[in-house]
Design an enzyme around this catalytic site. Structure first.
Site, PDB file in Angstrom:
ATOM      1  N   GLY A 171       6.744  -2.067   1.846  1.00 33.81           N
ATOM      2  CA  GLY A 171       7.917  -2.693   2.257  1.00 33.81           C
ATOM      3  C   GLY A 171       8.443  -2.252   3.600  1.00 33.81           C
ATOM      4  O   GLY A 171       9.286  -2.731   4.034  1.00 33.81           O
ATOM      5  N   LYS A 173       7.034  -2.085   6.646  1.00 35.21           N
ATOM      6  CA  LYS A 173       6.902  -3.006   7.749  1.00 35.21           C
ATOM      7  C   LYS A 173       7.755  -4.350   7.344  1.00 35.21           C
ATOM      8  O   LYS A 173       8.456  -4.860   8.405  1.00 35.21           O
ATOM      9  CB  LYS A 173       5.535  -3.489   8.071  1.00 35.21           C
ATOM     10  CG  LYS A 173       4.781  -2.103   8.637  1.00 35.21           C
ATOM     11  CD  LYS A 173       3.435  -2.277   9.106  1.00 35.21           C
ATOM     12  CE  LYS A 173       2.692  -0.880   9.484  1.00 35.21           C
ATOM     13  NZ  LYS A 173       2.596  -0.133   8.053  1.00 35.21           N
ATOM     14  N   CYS A 296      -3.991   2.549   8.875  1.00 33.83           N
ATOM     15  CA  CYS A 296      -3.570   3.983   9.037  1.00 33.83           C
ATOM     16  C   CYS A 296      -4.826   4.743   8.894  1.00 33.83           C
ATOM     17  O   CYS A 296      -4.711   6.158   8.282  1.00 33.83           O
ATOM     18  CB  CYS A 296      -2.378   4.521   8.356  1.00 33.83           C
ATOM     19  SG  CYS A 296      -2.491   4.210   6.557  1.00 33.83           S
TER      20      CYS A 296
HETATM   21  N1  SAM Z   1       2.617  -3.119   4.952  1.00 41.10           N
HETATM   22  C1  SAM Z   1       2.997  -1.857   4.036  1.00 41.10           C
HETATM   23  C2  SAM Z   1       4.140  -0.980   4.427  1.00 41.10           C
HETATM   24  O1  SAM Z   1       4.476  -1.073   5.354  1.00 41.10           O
HETATM   25  O2  SAM Z   1       4.758  -0.218   3.439  1.00 41.10           O
HETATM   26  C3  SAM Z   1       1.701  -0.906   3.524  1.00 41.10           C
HETATM   27  C4  SAM Z   1       0.556  -1.784   3.043  1.00 41.10           C
HETATM   28  S1  SAM Z   1      -0.734  -0.719   2.363  1.00 41.10           S
HETATM   29  C5  SAM Z   1      -1.608  -0.185   3.755  1.00 41.10           C
HETATM   30  C6  SAM Z   1      -1.767  -1.952   1.918  1.00 41.10           C
HETATM   31  C7  SAM Z   1      -1.564  -2.878   0.707  1.00 41.10           C
HETATM   32  O3  SAM Z   1      -2.512  -3.762   0.680  1.00 41.10           O
HETATM   33  C8  SAM Z   1      -1.346  -2.140  -0.770  1.00 41.10           C
HETATM   34  O4  SAM Z   1       0.057  -2.184  -0.778  1.00 41.10           O
HETATM   35  C9  SAM Z   1      -1.963  -2.836  -1.350  1.00 41.10           C
HETATM   36  O5  SAM Z   1      -1.522  -3.085  -2.839  1.00 41.10           O
HETATM   37  C10 SAM Z   1      -2.419  -4.230  -0.969  1.00 41.10           C
HETATM   38  N2  SAM Z   1      -3.400  -5.010  -1.286  1.00 41.10           N
HETATM   39  C11 SAM Z   1      -4.797  -4.545  -1.499  1.00 41.10           C
HETATM   40  N3  SAM Z   1      -5.559  -5.707  -1.833  1.00 41.10           N
HETATM   41  C12 SAM Z   1      -5.059  -6.794  -1.601  1.00 41.10           C
HETATM   42  C13 SAM Z   1      -5.252  -8.365  -1.690  1.00 41.10           C
HETATM   43  N4  SAM Z   1      -6.583  -8.508  -1.769  1.00 41.10           N
HETATM   44  N5  SAM Z   1      -4.285  -9.000  -1.374  1.00 41.10           N
HETATM   45  C14 SAM Z   1      -3.164  -8.432  -0.836  1.00 41.10           C
HETATM   46  N6  SAM Z   1      -2.895  -7.140  -0.689  1.00 41.10           N
HETATM   47  C15 SAM Z   1      -3.540  -6.410  -1.122  1.00 41.10           C
END
Ligand code: SAM
Length: 370
Positions: A171, A173, A296
């Site tokens: 969360g 972003k 990242c």
């Molecule tokens: N945007 C978040 C933040 O700023 O805190 C970080 C996101 S993190 C880099 C990537 C996220 O993608 C993870 O929380 C993971 O659970 C989610 N994810 C993985 N596969 C996914 C999918 N098929 N559909 C939606 N979310 C997915």
């Protein structure tokens, strides 16, 4: 206490070492002479930024400024506008202000308003104290990699926009996007149920209840790759912040590490998952809508290659034409705070540096033409 070096269960090749081996092999080629200094920075303590919570009643800004922090979003580089330049990078910022690479006038980049993030000065590695709750129980700031704020700024959310945050947990972003206080409707999604719960907790610690009502916000835990099938041609802005090799985490933490032997398959499938998520985000945007893809990692396979394939497949499979939005105005504005990779032909990337140890963050902005 078991002495670690004698513990029979200790793995010979911890995931952090495997990650380092992998990065040495790939990034030494990809980044060339930049790699040794990026490597040192990646292995050193990272720097945080304090995302200011505009919903908090506590006047934390003055307190943080008194400690020596500054809001990087308002500490922009004005020198880039003056003709007295010396380095190649500076002159490219000046010429870019007048024209694009093809000599055409560039439209000004609209950045999302009211997002403020405080950082300590270059080379100052002071840590932030934990934020305290105000009289309503809301925390004054959220600690995150300051470079993670850039994709949110680049998204350029404007008044009344319908916004989708496709991979949103935990969360950080989402919270930055909510600071704009101008979103018409926000859809927040993450396929992980446990991480979505964490996201909900974060939002409740920072945002008053009236901004989290159903008519303003929807939180879901769907597989984002299927989003295009559910809601097509809908959103003005889509953030696709995909799962990736999270390079810093992979180098420093053995727990939950994507380089663990038992996650090799998952790691190899990342570029395909990223591509499917980006394509779903593109489909979810409306014609004229804009999409920001971010990771990242420094990996070219997970960054530029994914964007290139998505642009191609969007056209071939879905008849969607996309334009790449030039983010160089953003890199010029914030080059006092971040180090950006030179000469990327698609998107922009913050690379870690010992004096400004943020990132890595890659971002690329696309606009739907059809
Ligand atoms: N945007 C978040 C933040 O700023 O805190 C970080 C996101 S993190 C880099 C990537 C996220 O993608 C993870 O929380 C993971 O659970 C989610 N994810 C993985 N596969 C996914 C999918 N098929 N559909 C939606 N979310 C997915």
């Amino acid at each position: 206490r078991v002495k670690e070096k004698w513990a029979a269960t200790r793995t010979k090749h911890p995931p952090t070492s495997l990650a380092l081996q992998h990065f040495d092999a790939t990034y030494s080629i990809q980044l060339g002479k930049l790699w040794p200094s990026v490597r040192v920075a990646l292995l050193s303590e990272r720097k945080y930024g304090a995302l200011l919570n505009n919903f908090s009643h506590e006047a934390v800004l003055a307190g943080l400024e008194a400690q020596g922090c500054r809001d990087f979003t308002s500490d922009t580089d004005t020198e880039a506008q003056t003709p007295e330049v010396s380095t190649e990078e500076e002159s490219s910022c000046v010429s870019m202000k007048k024209s694009g690479a093809d000599g055409q006038q560039l439209p000004p980049l609209q950045l999302s308003p009211h997002i403020k993030c405080l950082v300590f000065p270059r080379a100052d590695i002071t840590r932030f104290k934990p934020a305290r709750p105000d009289m309503c129980g809301l925390l004054g700031y959220y600690l995150m990699d300051a470079a993670s704020v850039l994709p949110c700024l680049a998204l350029g959310v404007q008044e009344g926009h319908n916004v989708l945050d496709l991979c949103a947990a935990s969360g950080g972003k989402t919270l930055a996007l909510l600071q704009t206080q101008c979103i018409g409707f926000l859809c927040v999604n993450d396929s992980s149920v446990s991480r979505t719960l964490r996201l909900k907790k974060v939002l409740h610690s920072y945002v008053p209840k009236q901004f989290l009502k159903d008519e303003k916000l929807r939180i879901t835990s769907f597989d984002g790759t299927k989003w295009g099938e559910i809601e097509r041609d809908t959103f003005d802005r889509v953030l696709v912040d995909v799962p990736c090799t999270t390079d810093r985490h992979s180098l420093l933490e053995d727990d939950n590490n994507i380089f663990s032997k038992n996650r090799t398959g998952e790691r190899r499938k990342l570029p395909q998952l990223q591509l499917e998520l980006l394509l779903a985000g593109i489909e979810a945007a409306c014609p004229g809508g804009e999409i920001v893809y971010s990771t990242c990692t420094l990996s070219q396979t997970q960054n530029l290659s994914v964007v290139e394939q998505a642009i191609y497949l969007a056209r071939e499979k879905h008849g969607i034409n996309l334009q790449v939005v030039d983010l160089r105005p953003l890199t010029c504005m914030f080059r006092k705070t971040f180090h950006f990779a030179p000469d990327l032909h698609l998107g922009e990337m913050v690379i870690p540096h010992l004096a400004a140890n943020f990132g890595p963050i890659y971002m690329c902005k696309l606009r739907r033409l059809t």
